[in-house]
Structure formats: C-alpha cells, structure tokens
Design a protein around this motif. Structure first.
Motif, PDB file in Angstrom:
ATOM      1  N   ILE A   1      11.816  42.263  71.273  1.00  0.00           N
ATOM      2  CA  ILE A   1      12.727  41.148  71.044  1.00  0.00           C
ATOM      3  C   ILE A   1      13.437  41.437  69.731  1.00  0.00           C
ATOM      4  CG2 ILE A   1      10.971  39.726  69.893  1.00  0.00           C
ATOM      5  CD1 ILE A   1      12.334  37.277  71.266  1.00  0.00           C
ATOM      6  N   ASP A   2      14.757  41.205  69.697  1.00  0.00           N
ATOM      7  CA  ASP A   2      15.502  41.485  68.472  1.00  0.00           C
ATOM      8  C   ASP A   2      15.653  40.218  67.636  1.00  0.00           C
ATOM      9  OD1 ASP A   2      17.693  40.051  69.559  1.00  0.00           O
ATOM     10  OD2 ASP A   2      19.103  41.703  69.301  1.00  0.00           O
ATOM     11  N   ALA A   3      16.315  40.328  66.501  1.00  0.00           N
ATOM     12  CA  ALA A   3      16.454  39.208  65.562  1.00  0.00           C
ATOM     13  C   ALA A   3      17.248  38.045  66.146  1.00  0.00           C
ATOM     14  CB  ALA A   3      17.113  39.693  64.270  1.00  0.00           C
TER      15      ALA A   3
ATOM     16  N   ARG B   1      17.045  38.324  71.754  1.00  0.00           N
ATOM     17  CA  ARG B   1      17.379  39.022  72.994  1.00  0.00           C
ATOM     18  C   ARG B   1      16.303  40.041  73.312  1.00  0.00           C
ATOM     19  NH1 ARG B   1      23.153  40.946  70.968  1.00  0.00           N
ATOM     20  NH2 ARG B   1      21.706  41.653  69.356  1.00  0.00           N
ATOM     21  N   LEU B   2      16.009  40.234  74.601  1.00  0.00           N
ATOM     22  CA  LEU B   2      14.984  41.173  75.041  1.00  0.00           C
ATOM     23  C   LEU B   2      15.620  42.488  75.487  1.00  0.00           C
ATOM     24  CD1 LEU B   2      12.774  38.766  77.170  1.00  0.00           C
ATOM     25  CD2 LEU B   2      12.328  39.595  74.847  1.00  0.00           C
ATOM     26  N   PHE B   3      15.004  43.595  75.054  1.00  0.00           N
ATOM     27  CA  PHE B   3      15.462  44.931  75.410  1.00  0.00           C
ATOM     28  C   PHE B   3      14.268  45.788  75.795  1.00  0.00           C
ATOM     29  CE2 PHE B   3      18.629  43.286  72.510  1.00  0.00           C
ATOM     30  CZ  PHE B   3      19.822  43.613  73.151  1.00  0.00           C
ATOM     31  N   VAL B   4      14.535  46.792  76.638  1.00  0.00           N
ATOM     32  CA  VAL B   4      13.517  47.752  77.063  1.00  0.00           C
ATOM     33  C   VAL B   4      13.979  49.135  76.638  1.00  0.00           C
ATOM     34  CG1 VAL B   4      12.290  48.747  79.036  1.00  0.00           C
ATOM     35  CG2 VAL B   4      12.931  46.336  79.057  1.00  0.00           C
TER      36      VAL B   4
ATOM     37  N   TYR C   1      18.967  46.197  78.769  1.00  0.00           N
ATOM     38  CA  TYR C   1      18.608  44.782  78.784  1.00  0.00           C
ATOM     39  C   TYR C   1      17.360  44.619  79.637  1.00  0.00           C
ATOM     40  CZ  TYR C   1      23.190  43.859  76.813  1.00  0.00           C
ATOM     41  OH  TYR C   1      24.278  43.844  76.002  1.00  0.00           O
ATOM     42  N   ALA C   2      16.451  43.771  79.190  1.00  0.00           N
ATOM     43  CA  ALA C   2      15.215  43.538  79.938  1.00  0.00           C
ATOM     44  C   ALA C   2      15.540  42.788  81.224  1.00  0.00           C
ATOM     45  CB  ALA C   2      14.235  42.740  79.095  1.00  0.00           C
ATOM     46  N   PRO C   3      14.967  43.221  82.345  1.00  0.00           N
ATOM     47  CA  PRO C   3      15.205  42.518  83.604  1.00  0.00           C
ATOM     48  C   PRO C   3      14.491  41.171  83.613  1.00  0.00           C
ATOM     49  CG  PRO C   3      13.653  44.300  83.929  1.00  0.00           C
ATOM     50  CD  PRO C   3      14.127  44.392  82.504  1.00  0.00           C
ATOM     51  N   ASP C   4      15.126  40.187  84.184  1.00  0.00           N
ATOM     52  CA  ASP C   4      14.529  38.848  84.264  1.00  0.00           C
ATOM     53  C   ASP C   4      13.356  38.837  85.230  1.00  0.00           C
ATOM     54  OD1 ASP C   4      16.373  37.790  82.501  1.00  0.00           O
ATOM     55  OD2 ASP C   4      17.712  37.103  84.091  1.00  0.00           O
TER      56      ASP C   4
ATOM     57  N   GLY D   1      19.586  53.459  80.315  1.00  0.00           N
ATOM     58  CA  GLY D   1      20.062  52.742  79.137  1.00  0.00           C
ATOM     59  C   GLY D   1      21.449  52.159  79.327  1.00  0.00           C
ATOM     60  N   SER D   2      21.720  51.077  78.570  1.00  0.00           N
ATOM     61  CA  SER D   2      23.024  50.438  78.674  1.00  0.00           C
ATOM     62  C   SER D   2      23.597  50.017  77.327  1.00  0.00           C
ATOM     63  CB  SER D   2      22.941  49.223  79.602  1.00  0.00           C
ATOM     64  OG  SER D   2      21.951  48.326  79.149  1.00  0.00           O
ATOM     65  N   VAL D   3      22.815  50.131  76.253  1.00  0.00           N
ATOM     66  CA  VAL D   3      23.321  49.769  74.934  1.00  0.00           C
ATOM     67  C   VAL D   3      22.909  50.815  73.900  1.00  0.00           C
ATOM     68  CG1 VAL D   3      23.407  47.280  75.393  1.00  0.00           C
ATOM     69  CG2 VAL D   3      21.370  48.248  74.395  1.00  0.00           C
TER      70      VAL D   3
END
Length: 79
Positions: free
Chosen positions: A17-19, A22-25, A40-43, A57-59
């Motif tokens: 989780i970022d500041a 938001r959730l990222f993998v 981005y983390a999948p829901d 990856g996407s970001v």
C-alpha cells in the motif's frame, strides 16, 4: 532493488500500500526490465506466492508514492 530506491527489496507478487492508500503488486521480471515494475492490485483476487511470476506491470517505479508498506508476501500477511 531499483536505482531510484536502492534500500527497497521487493519480490514478485508482493502486495504493498502506498502513501495515498493505493494497492500495488510487484510485477514480473520482464515487466521490471521494461520499466514497469508495479501493477495495480486486482480487486478481490487472491495473491500469488513470490515463487510464481508477478503480473504484467503497468506503472513506473516512482508512481507508487513512498513510503510503501508491505502487506502480503508469498501469499501470506506480512509481519
């Protein structure tokens, strides 16, 4: 480890989780090499262990706002 953040060590499929909340993998090795180390983390999807390749990856490395907090590693809650 990245050039921008040399003190960070992430494994494929680490969930953070970022500041901004938001959730990222952490992405797969190919995506990292191409400059897209985070996805981005999948829901609602279960997290894969780090022994499996991460998602595509996407970001960029600097997109998740630091500090990052590790939530899940190897499919288990981080301690």
């Amino acid at each position: 480890m990245s050039e921008e953040f040399p003190d960070e060590e992430w494994l494929d499929n680490d969930l953070v989780i970022d500041a901004q909340g938001r959730l990222f993998v952490r992405a797969d090795r190919d995506s990292i090499a191409e400059g897209w180390p985070w996805a981005y983390a999948p829901d609602g999807a279960p997290m894969n262990p780090s022994s499996l390749p991460g998602p595509e990856g996407s970001v960029e490395e600097t997109y998740p706002e630091r500090p990052l907090v590790l939530l899940v590693r190897d499919g288990r809650p981080a301690r």
